[in-house]
Enzyme design. Structure first.
Site, mmCIF file in Angstrom:
data_model
loop_
_atom_site.group_PDB
_atom_site.id
_atom_site.type_symbol
_atom_site.label_atom_id
_atom_site.label_comp_id
_atom_site.label_asym_id
_atom_site.label_seq_id
_atom_site.Cartn_x
_atom_site.Cartn_y
_atom_site.Cartn_z
ATOM 1 N N THR A 122 3.646 23.898 -52.694
ATOM 2 C CA THR A 122 3.169 22.807 -51.846
ATOM 3 C C THR A 122 1.925 23.187 -51.065
ATOM 4 O O THR A 122 1.015 22.388 -50.890
ATOM 5 C CB THR A 122 4.285 22.409 -50.857
ATOM 6 O OG1 THR A 122 5.476 22.195 -51.599
ATOM 7 C CG2 THR A 122 3.932 21.159 -50.105
ATOM 8 N N THR A 141 7.884 27.490 -51.680
ATOM 9 C CA THR A 141 8.909 27.984 -50.756
ATOM 10 C C THR A 141 10.260 28.244 -51.436
ATOM 11 O O THR A 141 11.051 29.040 -50.926
ATOM 12 C CB THR A 141 9.139 26.993 -49.594
ATOM 13 O OG1 THR A 141 9.500 25.731 -50.132
ATOM 14 C CG2 THR A 141 7.880 26.857 -48.756
ATOM 15 N N ASP A 142 10.525 27.595 -52.572
ATOM 16 C CA ASP A 142 11.869 27.696 -53.178
ATOM 17 C C ASP A 142 12.334 29.138 -53.362
ATOM 18 O O ASP A 142 13.468 29.475 -53.050
ATOM 19 C CB ASP A 142 11.893 27.004 -54.548
ATOM 20 C CG ASP A 142 12.317 25.555 -54.451
ATOM 21 O OD1 ASP A 142 12.010 24.927 -53.434
ATOM 22 O OD2 ASP A 142 12.954 25.052 -55.407
ATOM 23 N N LYS A 181 15.484 31.197 -47.419
ATOM 24 C CA LYS A 181 15.273 29.769 -47.182
ATOM 25 C C LYS A 181 16.630 29.146 -46.891
ATOM 26 O O LYS A 181 17.523 29.173 -47.723
ATOM 27 C CB LYS A 181 14.629 29.114 -48.412
ATOM 28 C CG LYS A 181 14.248 27.658 -48.177
ATOM 29 C CD LYS A 181 13.432 27.055 -49.320
ATOM 30 C CE LYS A 181 13.027 25.632 -48.980
ATOM 31 N NZ LYS A 181 12.213 25.001 -50.032
#
Lengths: 412, 412
Positions: free
Chosen positions: B82, B158-159, B236
């Site tokens: 992103t 970010t995953d 996360k």
């Protein structure tokens, strides 16, 4: 038991020398400190001397117990775990300790809240629980409640308590009395035990108007209050802390503090005269598949081939590596049900944001909103016990049956 | 783009009508509200009217950018995700947006901290990252640092950012400059984006004396500070919140607030004149196995048979159902390495407390203290890249290489 003094460097520890477990490292000794904590030492790093010999004190009262007939009658059902055990310090083994007599002598204040009966349904560590145990518990709970008890407490190991609470939440139908799961992180003969407060709070909840399957455990590491977690919203989030259980993606239903319940969110209320029944047809041929970078496609294919239902614990908003897409697509074409949850645990899957998510949606993967992976796993067994039809499964998986899923909120 | 007014019940929403994604449900429309949020509506539940036609404003400045030669030089390496993208509102697709020009025009304040170069190493969503990508990043980072850059920022999805940060932590040796992973939960053209503050804070960290692999992301849902997480201690923990990343079983290294760094725990310090090198031999034949009640023994046996190393994500203090013991025992006898972590994520495994744990220990399962399951998975690949000897693997897995494990603390 021998009282010893251990010198390690410039630090001195005094406590009871514990017997070795059968498989324990022979190079270590373990000392029970006076505050109840066990500390292990490497033998060649310490000096140790014997400083006395002590007898373990008997706590038991000698007078006869009398329960108050006027109070609501509840049943404590033992299934195993730390809360049902005490350590035998002579042998190091954990022994079941679960007679009404023993519980009430250790927790006399319970007799001011309820009239207590107890029974042992089975006695296993919760890591060994299987779906068959969930069914046995559900069936027995229904019998007990329908025979006139005001509420049931289930003493349970903590490792998989949240799986059992989810299973009971789906299986117990027309439930209008409290079903309270309770455990302890530290056994009741340790000074740091959480067992007393947890059981005391569970008894208050079992006599309350909260007619749901709940987990009652410490709310913080202070020994002063317990949360009432909804059975489908709770997860063990620490290996050892007393406040290991957390409500995820929801507030707890409430808190028990100073003997009183304060609730935070709406809940189902007690209704007398209702008969609970059990809906425990499960399809156990379900797998919970955690995704990680580099996960082997061949094993994933074997899993998809073997099971009727797969709950993916995906990354982020509900993703999996793109090279698994054709495996999942093939599975869904064969009639397998594949659902998506997130390994972040907190938050809601949203597979419309990125291309990977949209591709997974387009092949028929079912996005399970803000349901916990463990709860989704139990629910998929329950739903596949009713139907294998894709559309019906999808509808039931996305329908809020027992508080496991919440409406999508748009924060504007 | 069309400005529309949507009426649903007694609520009114105004915003831009977004184009449909290729796979999106045809019964829904999505509106971008003026505050930047996207809201979906079921077509047959709303009334919709067009209220105007707008042009998208161009934010770009027209004057020439001038970087300050006196500032330390850092490199921003794009890998995808992103933070490297913006949504094309005409087509609904996510497009890479990653030229130095574009970054600096959108973040002119960066030019007061450092002299910025950028490059795109690759552009993939992080759910598609594999160990080969970790290696590519590690090698490129080493080249950049050794060519005189003061620090490196890696823009990453970010995953799986926490898997990559763990891998880099093990692979980058003799590291005495900052390597900062940064991502964003919401793309930079949304008003709620976290990209600006994350990138700004990452730039401050990249020019600091923190010579470790770190993840820099929002510390709370306020847009005012970022945590500096150690690369082996971060996970996360939310699908969508800006503060999704949490340090687990450790404090963050520090916080960036008001342009200043405040540190909380000891960290490795910058040292000039050192050459970083890459140690990236991995044995990728490793599996991360999450345990759950009712897990199928046959599949577990296949996994044990196929892989050289298995990281179990056990229950509670580090447990697995007893009926899997003989499978694990067989595997270890065949020379497989089996390690234990906990799915509670928080806390330390302790397999001496209960019989199940002691049995697992006695067959040779390696208890990984307070290491995160994801970090243990990456570390086992790294360690098995060096040796398959049980004793050597055990020693390395239990040795703190990159902050992934902490000394056992006894709370007396």
């Amino acid at each position: 038991m021998k009282l010893v003094r251990v010198k390690k460097g410039d630090k001195i520890f005094e406590g009871y020398l514990l017997p070795r477990y059968e498989t324990e490292d022979k190079n270590y000794v373990t000392i029970k400190l006076k505050n109840g904590y066990n500390v292990g030492f490497k033998i060649d790093e310490i000096e140790i001397e014997e400083i006395g010999d002590v007898k373990i004190e008997k706590k038991y009262l000698s007078e006869k117990l009398e329960q108050k007939e006027s109070l609501p009658k509840i049943m404590i059902v033992g299934t195993g775990g730390t809360i049902s055990s005490k350590i035998d310090y002579e042998t190091g083994a954990v022994k079941p300790a679960f007679t009404t007599e023993e519980i009430l002598r250790n927790n006399p204040e319970l007799m001011n809240i309820a009239r207590i009966d107890t029974e042992v349904l089975f006695n296993i560590l919760s890591e060994n629980m299987k779906p068959i145990h969930w069914k046995k518990i559900a069936r027995r709970v229904a019998e007990i409640l329908n025979s006139g008890y005001y509420g049931v407490i289930i003493a349970h190991g903590t490792d998989t308590m949240h799986f059992t609470s989810a299973a009971l939440s789906f299986m117990l139908k027309n439930l209008y009395k409290p079903v309270v799961l309770v455990g302890s992180q530290r056994s009741s003969d340790r000074p740091s035990t959480d067992a007393f407060l947890n059981l005391y709070s569970a008894t208050i909840v079992a006599t309350s108007d909260i007619a749901e399957v709940v987990v009652v455990m410490h709310s913080s590491s202070n020994d002063d209050s317990c949360y009432i977690h909804r059975g489908t919203r709770v997860r063990k989030m620490h290996t050892s802390r007393r406040d290991a259980f957390k409500s995820i993606n929801s507030l707890p239903i409430g808190i028990v503090e100073n003997g009183k319940i304060k609730t935070f969110i709406p809940y189902r209320k007690r209704k007398e005269g209702e008969e609970v029944y059990v809906d425990d047809e499960l399809n156990e041929n379900v797998f919970l598949l955690k995704i990680f970078p580099g996960i082997d496609k061949e094993i994933v294919a074997k899993i998809v081939e073997k099971f009727d239902g797969i709950v993916i614990e995906g990354t982020g908003l509900g993703h999996a590596p793109e090279d698994l897409l054709d495996v999942f697509k093939w599975g869904i074409e064969q009639g397998k049900i594949i659902c998506m949850t997130s390994q972040t645990l907190y938050g809601r899957v949203n597979m419309n944001v990125y291309s990977t998510g949209r591709k997974l949606l387009s092949i028929g993967v079912i996005p399970l909103e803000d349901m916990l992976p463990e709860v989704a796993y139990v629910k998929l067994m329950y739903v596949l016990g009713k139907t294998k039809d894709y559309n019906k499964v999808r509808e039931l998986m996305l329908k809020n049956i027992a508080g496991e899923i919440s409406e999508r909120t748009i924060y504007i």
